[in-house]
Design a protein around this motif. Structure first.
Motif, PDB file in Angstrom:
ATOM      1  N   PRO A 172      26.989  51.261  37.341  1.00 51.35           N
ATOM      2  CA  PRO A 172      26.621  50.358  38.442  1.00 51.35           C
ATOM      3  C   PRO A 172      27.268  48.982  38.330  1.00 51.35           C
ATOM      4  N   GLN A 173      27.852  48.673  37.153  1.00 50.20           N
ATOM      5  CA  GLN A 173      28.518  47.379  36.949  1.00 50.20           C
ATOM      6  C   GLN A 173      30.038  47.522  36.968  1.00 50.20           C
ATOM      7  N   SER A 174      30.542  48.566  37.566  1.00 51.16           N
ATOM      8  CA  SER A 174      31.971  48.854  37.555  1.00 51.16           C
ATOM      9  C   SER A 174      32.813  47.715  38.141  1.00 51.16           C
ATOM     10  N   ARG A 175      33.887  47.371  37.432  1.00 56.73           N
ATOM     11  CA  ARG A 175      34.880  46.398  37.910  1.00 56.73           C
ATOM     12  C   ARG A 175      36.207  47.127  38.049  1.00 56.73           C
ATOM     13  N   ASP A 176      36.732  47.195  39.267  1.00 53.05           N
ATOM     14  CA  ASP A 176      37.953  47.966  39.472  1.00 53.05           C
ATOM     15  C   ASP A 176      39.184  47.206  38.991  1.00 53.05           C
TER      16      ASP A 176
END
Length: 350
Positions: free
Chosen positions: A311-315
């Motif tokens: 849920p904290q993904s940084r692309d």
């Protein structure tokens, strides 16, 4: 002999919220074998994009070589498309994504295109967390070249040729988890009810979303002794649970039975609601997902459903702090900021 795709649709066919009916998401007439699971995957993509209210011209579909890589021609006919070299789809997707971050990137590949010749590129697109949906239509064989075993063929699995595979299989979901994917799921081409919401969730995920779809080859690898056949998958499937994807500000409704559930809010405010069947699985924990995959392998079961989501993904764009918006929109002042900016860049490397 030539064939023409019928343009007839039911006169009461309802459009989605953008005013598009399902025809806007369809493609050319399929030339795959009758009953091929890949056509079911294409139909699920059409349904998912229609329900997700995605504008077709904002999708870029990219593929490599193989039966699976032909399938983008059969859906989203009004989208952008690029059929690349065998195993090199991730490079093309990366370049396109860097040039225009506003597009929705949908990569379609196969177990040969991904797990063999493209395995190195698959690893790197995972660890860079490129913002795209990477979908593998996995049939455990090279269907385009007469059914040789692929790198995902299980040990002991026997295809139409009649010989048991002696080699250890590559589990693409386990590999994606290890390499850094921030959304990992597995599904079955014969389970549209599960696959459609998984695709909708993956398209909304900000980062690298991977879906491994078991898609039996009806010509070369649908025998009773194959672990990638329709019968085997149906008899050995175990699901992590069922999911809903609820758009922002829409009431949560479901037909699923109440039970253990988990919610993950995405960057746009949408909510992925997981109704868990495997109570030991925490979909926000990578280690839990890896253990669940391994546990079901040892039990001879095929684990499907949502396996992991960060849920904290940084692309990739957030990681490298790239410019906002497509490169084509940059004006001369942005492209040539002057000597002071160049001096500052050079100084940063000293």
């Amino acid at each position: 002999m030539s064939y023409a795709k019928s343009t007839f649709r039911h006169p009461s066919l309802q459009p989605n919220q953008l005013g598009y009916d399902k025809r806007a998401y369809e493609g050319a007439l399929s030339t795959l074998c009758a009953g091929c699971g890949h056509d079911s995957v294409g139909a699920a993509i059409v349904q998912a994009c229609f329900e997700a209210n995605i504008e077709p011209h904002k999708v870029a579909k990219i593929s490599g070589i193989g039966c699976s890589s032909k399938t983008p021609a059969y859906f989203l006919g009004k989208s952008h498309g690029f059929n690349s070299v065998h195993g090199r789809m991730p490079s093309v997707a990366t370049g396109a994504n860097m040039a225009n971050r506003d597009m929705i990137y949908l990569g379609v590949s196969g177990d040969g295109d991904t797990a063999s010749i493209g395995f190195g590129q698959f690893a790197h697109v995972n660890r860079r967390n490129l913002n795209m949906l990477y979908l593998v239509e996995n049939n455990g064989c090279y269907g385009l070249t007469k059914g040789q075993d692929s790198a995902t063929t299980d040990v002991g699995s026997v295809s139409k040729k009649g010989q048991a595979n002696p080699f250890t299989a590559i589990d693409l979901c386990a590999t994606a988890l290890e390499m850094g994917a921030t959304f990992v799921a597995r599904s079955f081409s014969g389970d549209k009810a599960q696959l459609v919401p998984l695709i909708k969730a993956a398209l909304r995920h900000p980062g690298f979303a991977f879906i491994d779809v078991l898609s039996p080859c009806v010509t070369f690898n649908n025998t009773t002794t194959s672990t990638k056949s329709y019968d085997y998958v149906r008899d050995h499937v175990a699901a992590t649970g069922a999911i809903d994807v609820i758009p922002m500000q829409q009431e949560i409704t479901t037909d699923y039975q109440p039970g253990s559930s988990h919610e993950v809010t995405l960057h746009d405010g949408s909510v992925v609601h997981l109704y868990k069947g495997d109570v030991d699985l925490d979909v926000t924990c990578k280690v839990s997902a890896q253990e669940a995959i391994r546990r079901h392998q040892l039990e001879g079961a095929v684990l499907t459903g949502l396996l992991y989501m960060d849920p904290q993904s940084r692309d990739f764009h957030q990681m490298i702090n790239s410019v906002k918006g497509p490169l084509r929109d940059l004006d001369e002042a942005a492209l040539c900021p002057g000597q002071k900016a160049l001096d500052a860049i050079n100084a940063s490397f000293r």
